[in-house]
Enzyme design. Structure first.
Site, short mmCIF file in Angstrom:
data_model
loop_
_atom_site.label_atom_id
_atom_site.label_comp_id
_atom_site.label_asym_id
_atom_site.label_seq_id
_atom_site.Cartn_x
_atom_site.Cartn_y
_atom_site.Cartn_z
N ARG A 88 0.83 -1.20 0.00
CA ARG A 88 0.00 0.00 0.00
C ARG A 88 0.87 1.25 0.00
O ARG A 88 1.84 1.34 0.76
CB ARG A 88 -0.94 0.01 1.21
CG ARG A 88 -2.20 -0.80 0.96
CD ARG A 88 -3.21 -0.63 2.06
NE ARG A 88 -2.88 -1.39 3.24
CZ ARG A 88 -2.47 -0.88 4.39
NH1 ARG A 88 -2.37 0.42 4.54
NH2 ARG A 88 -2.19 -1.66 5.40
N GLY A 223 -2.92 -5.03 -4.89
CA GLY A 223 -4.29 -5.16 -4.41
C GLY A 223 -4.73 -4.10 -3.41
O GLY A 223 -5.84 -3.57 -3.49
N CYS A 274 0.58 -8.61 11.30
CA CYS A 274 0.86 -8.80 12.73
C CYS A 274 0.07 -9.97 13.31
O CYS A 274 -0.20 -9.99 14.52
CB CYS A 274 0.52 -7.53 13.49
SG CYS A 274 1.61 -6.16 13.11
N GLY A 275 -0.33 -10.92 12.48
CA GLY A 275 -0.95 -12.13 13.01
C GLY A 275 -2.47 -12.14 13.00
O GLY A 275 -3.09 -12.99 13.63
N THR A 277 -4.62 -12.68 10.31
CA THR A 277 -5.14 -13.84 9.57
C THR A 277 -4.82 -15.13 10.33
O THR A 277 -5.68 -16.00 10.48
CB THR A 277 -4.55 -13.89 8.15
OG1 THR A 277 -4.84 -12.65 7.51
CG2 THR A 277 -5.15 -15.02 7.35
N ASP A 291 -10.21 -9.83 7.79
CA ASP A 291 -9.64 -8.49 7.59
C ASP A 291 -10.55 -7.32 7.94
O ASP A 291 -10.08 -6.35 8.53
CB ASP A 291 -9.17 -8.36 6.14
CG ASP A 291 -8.17 -7.23 5.93
OD1 ASP A 291 -7.38 -6.95 6.85
OD2 ASP A 291 -8.17 -6.61 4.86
C1 SPV Z 1 -3.46 -4.99 4.84
O1 SPV Z 1 -2.38 -4.51 4.44
O2 SPV Z 1 -3.97 -4.67 5.92
C2 SPV Z 1 -4.17 -5.97 4.01
C3 SPV Z 1 -3.80 -6.11 2.64
O3 SPV Z 1 -5.10 -6.56 4.47
S1 SPV Z 1 -4.14 -4.71 1.72
O4 SPV Z 1 -5.10 -5.08 0.71
O5 SPV Z 1 -2.89 -4.29 1.13
O6 SPV Z 1 -4.69 -3.68 2.59
MN MN Z 2 -5.76 -5.60 6.36
#
Ligand code: SPV
Ligand code: MN
Length: 624
Positions: A88, A223, A274-275, A277, A291
């Site tokens: 991101r 993504g 940070c754990g 998932t 998420d």
């Molecule tokens: C995160 O970075 O918190 C994610 C993946 O769950 S993203 O789609 O990059 O946000």
């Molecule tokens: Mn996320």
């Protein structure tokens, strides 16, 4: 439909796609698409109506375009993002703010007029010679109080395909909202491509218009920057929720399985990588989502849903021992997209921490790769990226919860807040009550940065409720919304902090990967008053015997008194320093901080100082 819109759509869509689009009778949506066509000038437009045929079309387009490559196992594909497009982009993700509006100094924003002009400049003519894909999705289960209809426009079949796995179909949902203007809109173009990846990374932008519920994304494929319904929609949803009196959070939702088939639903907010998932996938438990959650009050309780239907998870360290359910899914036939892993000529994906030796050559996010290959700064390129990902439907996982798609959501028993903290917080601690939980756990959350966002790793950073990257309202307002949320709730959920990342003085982690199972199961017992707890200055921690029993039963491990004393020591100077650090942030950056936040800092400080007087700076839990 106004004549102009109708004419344009008739001219630019073939009969089939026009029919699919106009079967949804929503003028605002039609206008959004007509405007986007006029502006980006695609060669053709495909409208997805969620039929098997249309979903297959998108999947095939992803492969034909080269954005995804088929792998050896049936249904598996791999996608690569550009070398500098692996996470991101926080710096270039901004709220478009009309004159006179202010979200506070902690949020990244830009003048609406200028920002819109800038991003639209990058989107202009961006789809010339390409196909525009128009897809409809539903955030949250369909036909429920939680549902939000969304329309995504993209020229990336990879983005569209990912969303087909990650979100519930929305074509029928869109029909059901009639002419309502209340839906989210996403316009994405990956821009000019070179070797199949976005070329103009310096023109990468993610701009969010909260008044219009539109997000524009340009010149990126990763993504987190492009999948509209994920973090782009979370930013819109947090603002909408604030206006409507519910919460949109960066949280998993899981069923924690207690004694005698009892299932207690937890949400958990953790910063990226940070754990989060892996907690939601703990052995013996069931997953609703990993998420993003929406929380609403209904009939005296808090109920929550997973906004998504799939997982865009970090693949690093997924192996047969630590993440058996995901590992099983990733190594068997089924629809899965691997992102930024290492692929060998035999079509097999490889990633860091998969539990075996990695090959010394293959293809990865740098192109052809061999061990020892360096980037233009001379740094060695890892075989698969640290933020490499997999995308999978939760319904394809063996541990899916039976309430995955329940339109009523699930009742919330507890919330856990976790961050990457090497030296301050104990592995698990219950807050005394809702207010101390929201302030002392959520609003005080800090975490060391990770590869999920661009920039340096390992820097301790304030991350309110693990939602700092996505909050779209002044922070004080956001805290107040959380505080108020328990009003009218008969038994507010318990709130816990967890810390999986404590280290000893040599830097070695004090906990194993699966220890989190014990913390979560202990928290579940607390929700039902099945175990006692020990009072600390900042909350309630487990007693030694209860943990030793859980370690033995669940992990067949002997949890020693020494382990307990080291992990659960109350580190008074560190805790006081944390309060000072966080208080400084609120004082200097958050002018609308509710007074109760400072009150909690004060009481915790007083309790910590009193404990220090009596028991010293580092207090053994056996002395409490
Ligand atoms: C995160 O970075 O918190 C994610 C993946 O769950 S993203 O789609 O990059 O946000
Ligand atoms: Mn996320």
């Amino acid at each position: 439909m106004s004549n102009n819109i109708k004419e344009l759509l008739e001219q630019r869509l073939d009969k089939d796609n026009l029919k699919k689009l106009t079967a949804i009778n929503n003028i605002k949506m039609h206008k959004f698409i007509a405007d986007a066509i006029e502006f980006t000038r695609p060669a053709s437009v495909f409208v997805c109506n969620d039929s098997d045929e249309d979903l297959l079309y998108i999947r095939n387009r992803a492969i034909e375009s080269g954005e995804e490559k088929a792998l050896a196992i049936d249904g598996h594909t791999c996608h690569f993002d550009g070398f500098y497009d692996q996470a991101r982009d926080k710096a270039n993700t901004k709220y478009l703010l009309a004159k006179g509006k202010d979200l506070g100094a902690s949020l990244n924003s830009t003048d609406k007029e200028e920002g819109t002009k800038e991003v639209l400049g990058f989107l202009k003519d961006s789809m010339v010679g390409r196909e525009m894909l128009v897809c409809f999705f539903c955030l949250g289960p369909a036909n429920s109080e939680f549902s939000i209809a969304c329309v995504q426009i993209t020229d990336s079949p990879y983005v569209a395909h990912s969303e087909c796995l990650l979100y519930r179909p929305g074509y029928e949902q869109f029909k059901s909202i009639g002419d309502s203007p209340d839906f989210f809109r996403f316009l994405h173009s990956e821009g000019e491509l070179e070797a199949l990846v976005s070329k103009n990374i310096e023109k990468r932008r993610v701009y969010i218009d909260l008044d219009e519920n539109i997000v524009y994304s340009a010149n990126t494929q990763y993504g987190g920057n492009t999948i509209g319904l994920k973090k782009l929609a979370l930013r819109l949803a947090i603002n909408k929720a604030s206006r409507e009196g519910w919460l949109a959070e960066h949280m998993f939702v899981m069923g924690v399985h207690g004694p005698k088939d009892r299932v207690t639903y937890f949400t958990g907010a953790f910063p990226s990588a940070c754990g989060k998932t892996s907690t939601s996938m703990l052995p013996g438990q069931t997953i609703v989502g990993d998420d993003i959650a929406y929380l609403r009050k209904k009939g005296g309780e808090i109920r929550c849903v997973n906004v998504e239907s799939g997982i865009f998870g970090i693949i690093r360290d997924v192996n047969a021992d630590d993440d058996p359910v995901i590992y099983e899914a990733l190594t068997n036939p089924g629809e899965i997209i691997f992102g930024n892993v290492l692929v060998t000529d035999d079509g097999k994906p490889h990633w860091l921490g998969m539990g075996c030796e990695l090959p010394t050559e293959g293809t990865n996010y740098s192109g052809k790769w061999h061990k020892g290959k360096t980037d233009d700064k001379g740094n060695e390129i890892s075989p698969s990226h640290k933020n490499a990902r997999y995308t999978v439907r939760i319904s394809d996982l063996s541990n899916r919860d039976e309430n995955l798609n329940n339109p009523e959501g699930v009742p919330l028993g507890a919330i856990i807040y976790g961050g990457r903290d090497s030296d301050t917080l104990v592995p698990v601690e219950q807050a005394f009550d809702w207010t101390e939980g929201i302030v002392g756990k959520g609003a005080m959350l800090e975490s060391e940065t990770t590869a999920a966002t661009l920039g340096a790793e390992g820097v301790r950073t304030f991350n309110i409720m693990s939602n700092m990257d996505f909050v779209s309202l002044p922070l004080g307002r956001y805290i107040q919304n959380n505080l108020d949320f328990a009003q009218g709730v008969d038994r507010p959920p318990l709130i816990f902090s967890v810390n999986y990342f404590l280290r000893d003085k040599d830097g070695k982690y004090l906990n194993g990967m699966l220890d989190k199972l014990v913390w979560v199961l202990w928290a579940e017992l607390r929700v039902h008053g099945d175990v006692d707890a020990i009072e600390t200055p900042t909350g309630l921690i487990p007693g030694y015997e209860d943990l030793a029993e859980l370690f033995k039963r669940e992990l067949n491990e002997d949890f020693t008194k020494e382990n307990y004393a080291e992990q659960f020591a109350i580190r008074v100077p560190k805790l006081l320093a944390k309060i000072d650090r966080i208080e400084e942030i609120y004082k200097t950056k958050v002018p609308d901080t509710p007074q109760v936040v400072y009150d909690v800092f004060k009481t915790q400080r007083t309790r910590l100082n009193a404990a220090k007087e009596k028991l010293g700076e580092y207090i053994s839990p056996f002395d409490l």
